[in-house]
Design a protein around this motif. Structure first.
Motif, PDB file in Angstrom:
ATOM      1  N   PRO A 158      21.171 -24.283 -21.655  1.00  0.00           N
ATOM      2  CA  PRO A 158      20.571 -25.598 -21.941  1.00  0.00           C
ATOM      3  C   PRO A 158      19.433 -25.914 -20.981  1.00  0.00           C
ATOM      4  O   PRO A 158      19.586 -25.813 -19.758  1.00  0.00           O
ATOM      5  CB  PRO A 158      21.752 -26.563 -21.756  1.00  0.00           C
ATOM      6  N   ARG A 159      18.295 -26.288 -21.506  1.00  0.00           N
ATOM      7  CA  ARG A 159      17.113 -26.542 -20.677  1.00  0.00           C
ATOM      8  C   ARG A 159      17.308 -27.724 -19.740  1.00  0.00           C
ATOM      9  O   ARG A 159      16.631 -27.826 -18.717  1.00  0.00           O
ATOM     10  CB  ARG A 159      15.896 -26.762 -21.575  1.00  0.00           C
ATOM     11  N   ASP A 160      18.213 -28.633 -20.086  1.00  0.00           N
ATOM     12  CA  ASP A 160      18.447 -29.784 -19.211  1.00  0.00           C
ATOM     13  C   ASP A 160      19.028 -29.371 -17.862  1.00  0.00           C
ATOM     14  O   ASP A 160      18.945 -30.128 -16.892  1.00  0.00           O
ATOM     15  CB  ASP A 160      19.413 -30.768 -19.887  1.00  0.00           C
ATOM     16  N   ALA A 179      24.594 -25.002  -9.719  1.00  0.00           N
ATOM     17  CA  ALA A 179      25.411 -25.726  -8.751  1.00  0.00           C
ATOM     18  C   ALA A 179      25.381 -27.244  -8.953  1.00  0.00           C
ATOM     19  O   ALA A 179      26.421 -27.889  -8.876  1.00  0.00           O
ATOM     20  CB  ALA A 179      24.972 -25.357  -7.326  1.00  0.00           C
ATOM     21  N   PRO A 180      24.197 -27.880  -9.200  1.00  0.00           N
ATOM     22  CA  PRO A 180      24.193 -29.345  -9.350  1.00  0.00           C
ATOM     23  C   PRO A 180      25.032 -29.829 -10.529  1.00  0.00           C
ATOM     24  O   PRO A 180      25.498 -30.968 -10.521  1.00  0.00           O
ATOM     25  CB  PRO A 180      22.705 -29.662  -9.544  1.00  0.00           C
ATOM     26  N   PHE A 181      25.220 -28.974 -11.544  1.00  0.00           N
ATOM     27  CA  PHE A 181      25.961 -29.384 -12.738  1.00  0.00           C
ATOM     28  C   PHE A 181      27.373 -28.782 -12.786  1.00  0.00           C
ATOM     29  O   PHE A 181      28.118 -29.063 -13.732  1.00  0.00           O
ATOM     30  CB  PHE A 181      25.190 -28.974 -14.003  1.00  0.00           C
TER      31      PHE A 181
END
Length: 234
Positions: A158-160, A179-181
């Motif tokens: 996913p580009r998001d 890591a952030p997601f």
């Protein structure tokens, strides 16, 4: 290097004892200046040089490259300590560096010369050699490196999520960690699966001797964990 030290280093870096022993032998053969190795856990064929230069066969696996570099540096420091301990006590070996340092006297500070400068014949250099002629850079064919086309990057997640924190490929299995997601994406053939990695800070990947995605092992702040332990997202 004894088996216990090899096991300790292998556990610290997440490699098998066989891979660590293989790399240690190559560094020892290169006298700590370089090593050419070839092992599947180390990314296939690769090379290490003292100073930090590392190349591995798995070019896209940056996390594995960093782990191999840390392993090489650790082995190099360990071997240096071993050599330093053996150097003074090895019988029948002439240590040229020690002899040179002990026999070379310390030169007194140089005094400025009071002799008049030598007179050279016009057109003749006073030095016993001829200076190197300047290089003609205009005759060199410089071809600038073309810019990288980031638009051609294979974005199969996913580009998001943006760019992955860790990305690589092992045995026809692509992986990307965000890591952030707290998300891990795997692609094998045309099938893409996603996993929730909440609670784990992943630092690297390694794959067992299998082509299945379930054989992928993650190195995290909580130790090694298999991908199958993460919840799969639907």
């Amino acid at each position: 290097m004894d088996v216990q030290r090899l096991q300790s280093i292998a556990d610290r870096h997440g490699f098998s004892v066989a891979a660590v022993s293989h790399l240690a032998d190559k560094i020892r053969s290169g006298r700590g200046t370089m090593a050419q190795f070839n092992h599947p856990e180390l990314g296939g064929a690769g090379q290490w040089m003292q100073g930090g230069m590392v190349m591995i066969g798995d070019l896209s696996n940056q996390s594995l490259k960093a782990r191999v570099a840390n392993l090489c540096q650790d082995l190099y420091q360990d071997l240096c300590q071993t050599w330093a301990a053996e150097l003074p006590t090895t019988p029948g070996v002439a240590h040229s560096t020690q002899v040179q340092y002990q026999s070379a006297p310390i030169a007194p500070p140089s005094q400025p010369s009071r002799q008049p400068p030598s007179q050279a014949t016009p057109g003749q250099s006073p030095l016993p050699w001829n200076p190197m002629p300047p290089m003609d850079f205009g005759a060199v064919d410089w071809n600038p490196m073309p810019p990288m086309d980031f638009g051609a990057v294979d974005c199969w997640w996913p580009r998001d999520w943006g760019q992955p924190s860790i990305q690589g490929r092992q045995n026809h299995l692509d992986y990307a960690y965000f890591a952030p997601f707290n998300r891990l994406a795997l692609r094998q053939g045309g099938m893409v699966t996603f996993y929730d990695t909440t609670g784990y800070q992943i630092t690297g990947f390694s794959q067992q001797q299998t082509t299945e995605s379930q054989g992928l092992i993650c190195f995290s702040s909580r130790g090694q964990v298999a991908v199958r332990q993460f919840p799969q997202l639907v």
